[in-house]
Write a protein that holds these residues in place. Structure first.
Motif, PDB file in Angstrom:
ATOM      1  N   LEU A 263       0.841  -1.089  -0.036  1.00  0.00           N
ATOM      2  CA  LEU A 263       0.156   0.114   0.014  1.00  0.00           C
ATOM      3  C   LEU A 263       0.977   1.368   0.119  1.00  0.00           C
ATOM      4  O   LEU A 263       0.208   2.289   0.018  1.00  0.00           O
ATOM      5  N   GLN A 266       0.249   3.244  -3.307  1.00  0.00           N
ATOM      6  CA  GLN A 266      -1.027   3.722  -3.195  1.00  0.00           C
ATOM      7  C   GLN A 266      -1.117   5.067  -2.710  1.00  0.00           C
ATOM      8  O   GLN A 266      -1.687   6.019  -2.901  1.00  0.00           O
ATOM      9  N   ILE A 267      -0.491   5.024  -1.356  1.00  0.00           N
ATOM     10  CA  ILE A 267      -0.397   6.293  -0.631  1.00  0.00           C
ATOM     11  C   ILE A 267       0.460   7.394  -1.350  1.00  0.00           C
ATOM     12  O   ILE A 267       0.062   8.443  -1.352  1.00  0.00           O
ATOM     13  N   LEU A 304      -7.180   1.677  -0.985  1.00  0.00           N
ATOM     14  CA  LEU A 304      -6.991   2.205   0.446  1.00  0.00           C
ATOM     15  C   LEU A 304      -8.098   1.899   1.206  1.00  0.00           C
ATOM     16  O   LEU A 304      -8.113   1.113   2.428  1.00  0.00           O
TER      17      LEU A 304
END
Length: 348
Positions: A263, A266-267, A304
């Motif tokens: 993730l 994605q952040i 997310l």
């Protein structure tokens, strides 16, 4: 009509003097006292001189240019979408239904396999959506392009729901098996099942999103016109300015949103997408790539949020699990002379 003996212009019968040179209409040509027409006065346009009247500007099709056509490969993507729209529900039915039959054969109740049935109907809905989007791309139509762009969000949401339903099936089967065999000396069996077919619709959704945001597709969707051998009507007469450039962080944001790495990508994609939108908005039209930035923001936000929901469910389940074990513990501690072992193995 009376003709002027001096300048020859025809006048209405009730005029006593010429409407052009003010000469008496009954005086012979060249008589004294006639006023000469000022040299700067232009000839009066009459009905007999139609070619002298100014013509309105022409608005023919050539001067306006023609609309940018849709790329030919867009119809190929439409055919592929239709095929996948039919294939995804069928594949999910055969793969997931096989697992349902295994649970039923082992004596599990219908409540255990209900989440798997939900996955089958969910895949059917996703397939119908993709089928309609493919028909729109065959046109091609602009609503088909929009449906194709939104498919990645639906595909990601469907994959997360299918995964959660698979976990629910596993937990319910373990609970039911433990309840039925709590007094058995040894009980173990092995079931291998699929919560969804081994297809990855979000990957195809990402491909649709990237192709829908390519410049040729965007020019067609916006109704852009081009003029053969010259600038477009919107660019004609416009002051010279620097060429519009693609803002590379916007493209990077979309690419990072589709790379799974704890993730973190994605952040980073979410942050870069928001920053790219702000930069493009302040560039006064010199930078483009707003669609790529929005794609990165939407994909990252969906991933997310879905993963956050799964983690939250796992945390809540871990907090509740010890209480469930405590409630069953007296059953096992009531007779310490007999050791009871129960093993359950599920592979999804």
């Amino acid at each position: 009509m009376n003709s002027c003996p001096k300048c020859g212009v025809e006048n209405p019968p009730f005029n006593d003097v010429c409407r052009r040179c003010d000469a008496p209409l009954d005086a012979p040509a060249g008589s004294v006292g006639m006023r000469e027409a000022p040299p700067e006065v232009q000839p009066v346009l009459s009905a007999r001189e139609p070619d002298a009247w100014p013509k309105p500007p022409s608005h023919n099709a050539a001067s306006q240019g023609h609309l940018v056509p849709a790329p030919g490969w867009l119809r190929i993507i439409g055919v592929l979408s239709i095929l996948l729209g039919v294939g995804i529900p069928l594949a999910n039915y055969f793969f997931v239904k096989d697992g349902i039959d295994k649970f039923i054969d082992k004596g599990f109740s219908e409540e255990v396999v209900l989440p798997l049935w939900i996955n089958i109907w969910l895949s059917a809905g996703i397939g119908v959506y993709l089928l309609i989007a493919g028909l729109g791309l065959l046109g091609p139509t602009r609503w088909g392009r929009w449906m194709s762009m939104l498919f990645i969000g639906i595909a990601i949401l469907g994959a997360v729901v299918a995964m959660v339903n698979g976990v629910i099936t596993k937990v319910m089967a373990e609970e039911e098996f433990t309840r039925k065999h709590q007094h058995a000396m040894f009980a173990s069996f092995h079931i291998k099942y699929f919560a969804a077919a081994p297809i990855f619709p979000p990957g195809f959704g990402a491909l649709l999103l990237v192709l829908s945001l390519l410049p040729p597709v965007r020019d067609w969707a916006r109704g852009k016109r081009v003029v053969e051998g010259g600038p477009s009507p919107s660019e004609a007469g416009a002051p010279a300015s620097s060429p519009v450039q693609l803002h590379s962080p916007a493209m990077v944001s979309m690419v990072l949103s589709m790379i799974p790495f704890l993730l973190i990508t994605q952040i980073v994609s979410l942050i870069m997408g928001i920053a790219a939108l702000r930069t493009i908005g302040r560039s006064e039209g010199k930078l483009t790539g707003r669609g790529f930035a929005w794609a990165g923001i939407i994909i990252s936000s969906l991933i997310l949020s879905c993963m956050g929901s799964i983690i939250g469910i796992a945390v809540v389940g871990a907090a509740v699990a010890p209480n469930s074990v405590e409630e069953r513990r007296p059953t096992y501690d009531s007779d310490r002379t007999n050791e009871k072992t129960e093993k359950v193995r599920f592979d999804d």
